[in-house]
Design a protein around this motif. Structure first.
Motif, PDB file in Angstrom:
ATOM      1  N   ASP A 168      39.977  22.824 110.674  1.00  0.00           N
ATOM      2  CA  ASP A 168      38.813  23.019 109.897  1.00  0.00           C
ATOM      3  C   ASP A 168      38.759  23.027 108.602  1.00  0.00           C
ATOM      4  O   ASP A 168      37.698  22.637 107.916  1.00  0.00           O
ATOM      5  N   LYS A 170      39.841  20.584 106.791  1.00  0.00           N
ATOM      6  CA  LYS A 170      39.570  19.403 106.305  1.00  0.00           C
ATOM      7  C   LYS A 170      37.858  18.943 106.115  1.00  0.00           C
ATOM      8  O   LYS A 170      37.401  17.976 105.629  1.00  0.00           O
ATOM      9  N   LYS A 171      36.993  20.156 106.440  1.00  0.00           N
ATOM     10  CA  LYS A 171      35.532  19.734 106.552  1.00  0.00           C
ATOM     11  C   LYS A 171      35.103  19.944 105.151  1.00  0.00           C
ATOM     12  O   LYS A 171      35.746  20.365 104.328  1.00  0.00           O
ATOM     13  N   LYS A 172      34.182  18.998 104.747  1.00  0.00           N
ATOM     14  CA  LYS A 172      33.535  18.658 103.748  1.00  0.00           C
ATOM     15  C   LYS A 172      32.976  20.021 102.837  1.00  0.00           C
ATOM     16  O   LYS A 172      32.875  20.142 101.880  1.00  0.00           O
ATOM     17  N   GLU A 173      32.431  20.933 103.790  1.00  0.00           N
ATOM     18  CA  GLU A 173      31.796  22.208 103.531  1.00  0.00           C
ATOM     19  C   GLU A 173      33.053  23.063 102.451  1.00  0.00           C
ATOM     20  O   GLU A 173      32.565  24.104 101.730  1.00  0.00           O
ATOM     21  N   ASN A 225      39.663  18.768  98.944  1.00  0.00           N
ATOM     22  CA  ASN A 225      39.481  20.555  99.442  1.00  0.00           C
ATOM     23  C   ASN A 225      40.401  21.436  98.757  1.00  0.00           C
ATOM     24  O   ASN A 225      40.424  22.718  98.672  1.00  0.00           O
TER      25      ASN A 225
END
Length: 372
Positions: A168, A170-173, A225
């Motif tokens: 998770d 790695k997500k852009k958010e 990130n």
């Protein structure tokens, strides 16, 4: 026989019985009293790397001082990592002043190397037999004290959907959001955080997981990130590091301290869960060796073990004390659900050492983020 003679005989019998069943002589109350008297003459105890919100150490230190008046506790660098603690011993071998640590609390992987280097003094506490053999040096140079699991601490004001897995992150958010609670080149907490990441990618405990963990952090760093800042309660609350990878007990203590401002999630990842043991040891160059031994006796007593439990840490005597109903329901209910630890990997000393070597040697080359 006069009273003095009876006292000496009883003491000698107690020591003989203790020796026969494998307990150190200090188990006898008279011996503990003698140790306190010797420690009181020294007058001081110097500890290092013990933040007050780590394992409840603030209350543990206060309780020790209350139980043993006349001993001043000198606290060095609460934010030091395990490698820093060993360096403090090296740098103060001939120093009997306040910069020389008497005792250390370091990651399991640092014990064998510190013993090999001659930095540690052997000592077996009274409750020695209640410490599992696989997490203590047979000669008493170091011994496990407590354990916890690597988890994610999340600022819920800024992160609406909390990550539940390493993938998770790695997500852009989660751009500019993820941090480690320590420098992965020197702090056991961060070094094992990298190993947990590697386990989630299918790595085997040890160097393999360390290498795969480095690769995941390299990906997080490249995507933006990862935040190269040592994560703390303050940086989480201020939004500088909204997601922090660290020990569950530290994150839970921060959550309590923040009191909902901001609200905080503490999540043990579903895949790659890792539980890590820390160890106690006395410096071979301790200026106050008797105070150091008394400190260890306190930590491994019922009171000391309960103190760690109140700080969300599983103390090393957890099994035997639980069987004897020595923990209150209120204390037990504060811990995360047992299911969170069900699949956690407990890496061996050798696996932790191999992981440490891989992470420390490879971080700058593979990840290239200067964490500070």
């Amino acid at each position: 026989m006069n009273n003095a003679g009876r006292k000496i005989l009883v003491s000698e019998i107690a020591v003989a019985v203790a020796a026969a069943i494998g307990l150190p002589a200090i188990a006898h109350a008279d011996k503990l009293g003698d140790l306190y008297a010797a420690a009181k003459k020294e007058g001081s105890l110097t500890v290092i790397a013990l933040p007050h919100d780590w394992c409840g150490y603030g209350d543990v230190i206060a309780a020790f001082k209350a139980k043993y008046p006349g001993i001043t506790v000198n606290e060095l660098n609460p934010d030091a990592g395990s490698a820093d603690e060993l360096q403090a011993i090296r740098a103060n071998k001939g120093n009997t002043g306040p910069q020389a640590p008497d005792v250390i609390d370091v990651g399991l992987a640092f014990g064998p190397s510190a013993k090999k280097e001659g930095l540690l003094m052997p000592y077996k506490v009274s409750t020695w037999n209640e410490i599992d053999n696989n997490i203590k040096d047979p000669d008493g140079y170091w011994y496990g004290d407590y354990y916890g699991a690597i988890a994610f601490g999340v600022n819920k004001d800024l992160i609406k959907d909390s990550p539940t897995s390493w993938a998770d992150l790695k997500k852009k958010e989660y751009s500019h959001s993820v941090a480690l609670a320590g420098d992965p080149r020197s702090a056991a907490q961060a070094i094992l955080g990298v190993m947990s990441a590697g386990l989630s990618m299918g790595g085997k405990p040890g160097a393999d997981a360390g290498q795969k963990g480095l690769e995941l952090f390299a990906e997080l760093n490249k995507s933006g990130n990862f935040v190269p800042v040592i994560g703390k309660a303050g940086t989480l609350a201020q939004g500088q590091t909204p997601i922090i990878v660290g020990w569950d007990y530290n994150l839970l203590a921060w959550r309590d301290g923040l009191k909902g401002n901001p609200p905080m999630d503490v999540i043990v990842p579903k895949k790659g869960a890792l539980a890590g043991v820390y160890i106690q040891a006395i410096s071979a160059y301790a200026p106050h060796p008797n105070a150091a031994k008394l400190w260890e006796e306190y930590l491994y007593s019922d009171a000391g073990q309960i103190g760690w439990m109140q700080g969300y840490c599983h103390p090393v005597r957890f099994k035997t004390m639980s069987a004897a109903n020595k923990f209150s329901k209120a204390v037990l209910d504060k811990l995360p659900p047992a299911a969170a630890y069900k699949n956690a990997v407990f890496p061996t000393v050798q696996e932790q050492d191999a992981n440490k070597n891989a992470v420390v040697a490879g971080w700058d080359k593979v990840v290239g983020a200067n964490v500070k």
